[in-house]
Design a protein around this motif. Structure first.
Motif, mmCIF file in Angstrom:
data_model
loop_
_atom_site.group_PDB
_atom_site.id
_atom_site.type_symbol
_atom_site.label_atom_id
_atom_site.label_comp_id
_atom_site.label_asym_id
_atom_site.label_seq_id
_atom_site.Cartn_x
_atom_site.Cartn_y
_atom_site.Cartn_z
ATOM 1 N N GLY A 340 0.820 -1.204 0.000
ATOM 2 C CA GLY A 340 0.000 0.000 0.000
ATOM 3 C C GLY A 340 0.853 1.252 0.000
ATOM 4 N N GLU A 341 0.192 2.391 0.128
ATOM 5 C CA GLU A 341 0.889 3.668 -0.008
ATOM 6 C C GLU A 341 0.180 4.749 0.781
ATOM 7 N N LEU A 342 0.962 5.652 1.355
ATOM 8 C CA LEU A 342 0.442 6.856 1.994
ATOM 9 C C LEU A 342 0.837 8.065 1.141
ATOM 10 N N ILE A 343 -0.091 8.999 0.984
ATOM 11 C CA ILE A 343 0.180 10.224 0.237
ATOM 12 C C ILE A 343 -0.126 11.403 1.155
ATOM 13 N N TRP A 344 0.916 12.141 1.517
ATOM 14 C CA TRP A 344 0.769 13.310 2.364
ATOM 15 C C TRP A 344 0.766 14.552 1.484
ATOM 16 N N LYS A 345 -0.091 15.507 1.810
ATOM 17 C CA LYS A 345 -0.189 16.708 0.982
ATOM 18 C C LYS A 345 -0.276 17.954 1.845
ATOM 19 N N ILE A 346 0.414 19.002 1.402
ATOM 20 C CA ILE A 346 0.267 20.318 1.994
ATOM 21 C C ILE A 346 0.223 21.327 0.854
ATOM 22 N N GLY A 347 -0.705 22.252 0.943
ATOM 23 C CA GLY A 347 -0.843 23.267 -0.090
ATOM 24 C C GLY A 347 -1.034 24.640 0.522
ATOM 25 N N ILE A 348 -0.359 25.627 -0.044
ATOM 26 C CA ILE A 348 -0.473 27.013 0.406
ATOM 27 C C ILE A 348 -0.817 27.859 -0.808
ATOM 28 N N ASP A 349 -1.835 28.685 -0.699
ATOM 29 C CA ASP A 349 -2.184 29.551 -1.819
ATOM 30 C C ASP A 349 -2.532 30.946 -1.316
ATOM 31 N N ASP A 350 -2.268 31.915 -2.175
ATOM 32 C CA ASP A 350 -2.525 33.309 -1.832
ATOM 33 C C ASP A 350 -3.100 33.993 -3.065
ATOM 34 N N SER A 351 -4.222 34.682 -2.876
ATOM 35 C CA SER A 351 -4.889 35.396 -3.959
ATOM 36 C C SER A 351 -5.029 36.853 -3.575
ATOM 37 N N THR A 352 -4.574 37.731 -4.458
ATOM 38 C CA THR A 352 -4.651 39.163 -4.212
ATOM 39 C C THR A 352 -5.640 39.787 -5.181
ATOM 40 N N SER A 353 -6.620 40.474 -4.636
ATOM 41 C CA SER A 353 -7.670 41.046 -5.469
ATOM 42 C C SER A 353 -8.267 42.260 -4.778
ATOM 43 N N SER A 354 -8.859 43.140 -5.575
ATOM 44 C CA SER A 354 -9.562 44.293 -5.009
ATOM 45 C C SER A 354 -10.951 43.900 -4.519
#
Length: 455
Positions: A340-354
């Motif tokens: 079997g398999e383990l999949i670890w995930k981390i995500g960072i996102d930034d959105s700049t808008s008026s």
């Protein structure tokens, strides 16, 4: 009969390795054996003449048609090779006959640089293979041809019930700013602001054209199209009488260029990509976007691989909030000692808008476990993800807005229910979003039924 007499005369007077006494009457079995000997010894013209004599004698001789197809392919006469293979396919009755005819057609097509069609016939060969050994051989041939095909096409289709097709509120209440009293008041929500249930249908297509390829690098031109629409349930129609499922339909088109290369030891891979596209929502133009991305995959242990992706995206459009986005994703795939398999995930996102709805920072954490062995006849993976988005401001509450979301998924791939190399995939998902602004509180439960290639 004239062609048969001519071919037998030639065979009777030829020197070794196919030597017959002149005037000797040969049985079809003997001529067939002579064809095989001629093919093995490289005398392809002689093999073709003998095989054609057998076909002239009996146009329904399945083995003769296959031998003729092989001989003409060796001679470079691909139209005749394909014609004879097609005739053999039409006459096939057993799996063994269908497998042999499909394989011969695939070989003729691949030799004539018609590799896309060859892949279809290799799927047929695998489907009708009379045993696992021949099936695996057809699969290996398929992968070989696919790897050398500059154009590849992937299709996807899903049908699924969805409890919240419009990402509406499940609480039915929210806070709004009253410009007259200059105070925030709590109101009841209705119509399309509420979560609406229905049936989701999606169809996607992705095309890749390989511009060039070397031993450790490749450049691809990609095109993709995706359409997702809904049929509202009776309860959803009662909540929002004027709404239609197509009001929430999404269509996207995109084109991109990707460059990938591997290190000298072939263990690590790097990618650079550019993508442009447009989306429609509810049948109307919504947004155009442009994205740049870079990625890296490399081993960090004997059973662990790390994937890093960074992207920058610009979104514009008449209806969409204009935004500039950056994102970083990391995936760690870990093979387990017990399988079997383990999949670890981390995500960072930034959105700049008026605009407040598109001005945020986000964090996502996820874990997926793929089981080592099939369960209930299916390859199973399941997982959990936690995400949070912080919006500096919102018109619906004093101060900032924070959305926290938890989601779970279960995927079952019924690999043994194989048809032409495709098998069904059932995906179940559930999510809950809790926000300090009631308008954005949402629950969703969904199920998808799709297909996936087994090779």
């Amino acid at each position: 009969m004239k062609r048969l007499f001519q071919a037998l005369t030639v065979a009777a007077t030829l020197a070794a390795p196919v030597a017959f006494a002149q005037g000797t009457a040969l049985s079809p079995q003997e001529v067939r054996a002579a064809v095989i000997v001629s093919l093995d010894s490289g005398q392809h013209r002689q093999a073709a003449d003998l095989a054609e004599a057998l076909v002239a004698r009996d146009a329904a001789d399945h083995d003769a048609l296959l031998l003729s197809s092989r001989a003409h392919r060796n001679l470079g006469d691909m139209p005749t090779a394909r014609e004879r293979a097609s005739q053999a396919w039409d006459l096939s009755r057993t799996d063994a006959q269908k497998h042999a005819a499909a394989l011969m057609m695939a070989q003729a097509l691949a030799s004539g640089d018609q590799r896309m069609r060859a892949q279809f016939w290799l799927r047929r060969a695998a489907q009708h293979a009379p045993n696992d050994r021949l099936r695996q051989a057809a699969v290996r041939d398929f992968r070989y041809v696919r790897a050398r095909t500059p154009v590849t096409v992937q299709l996807s289709f899903n049908v699924a019930p969805n409890s919240n097709v419009n990402n509406g509120s499940t609480t039915g209440r929210s806070t709004f700013f009253d410009p007259f009293t200059r105070e925030f008041v709590e109101v009841s929500l209705g119509g399309t602001a509420l979560a609406l249930s229905g049936i989701e249908t999606s169809l996607g297509a992705a095309l890749r054209y390989r511009l060039n390829e070397r031993s450790r690098s490749a450049t691809d031109l990609t095109f993709s199209a995706y359409h997702q629409t809904y049929a509202l349930s009776s309860s959803a129609k009662a909540k929002a009488p004027g709404a239609k499922g197509s009001d929430f339909a999404t269509t996207s088109l995109a084109a991109g260029l990707t460059r990938r290369w591997k290190t000298e030891d072939m263990r690590s891979e790097y990618t650079l990509g550019a993508l442009v596209g447009a989306t429609h929502y509810g049948g109307d133009p919504y947004a155009e976007f442009a994205r740049l991305s870079a990625g890296m995959t490399r081993p960090i242990g004997p059973k662990t691989r790390l994937r890093l992706d960074v992207s920058a995206e610009q979104v514009r459009g008449a209806a969409a909030p204009h935004a500039d986005k950056i994102g970083l994703d990391a995936n760690l795939r870990q093979k387990l000692d017990q399988g079997g398999e383990l999949i670890w995930k981390i995500g960072i996102d930034d959105s700049t808008s008026s605009q407040s709805v598109a001005d945020y920072t986000g964090l996502t954490l996820g874990l997926t476990h793929a089981l080592a062995k099939p369960l209930w006849g299916a390859d199973i993976s399941y997982g959990l993800s936690l995400s949070s988005r912080d919006y500096p401001s919102t018109p619906f509450a004093a101060g900032s807005r924070t959305d926290n979301r938890v989601a779970a998924h279960l995927q079952m791939w019924f690999r043994d229910l194989d048809y032409y190399g495709f098998s069904p995939v059932v995906s179940l998902s559930a999510s809950r979003t809790a926000s300090n602004v009631g308008l954005y509180d949402a629950d969703a439960v969904g199920m998808e039924l799709g297909i996936r290639s087994t090779f």
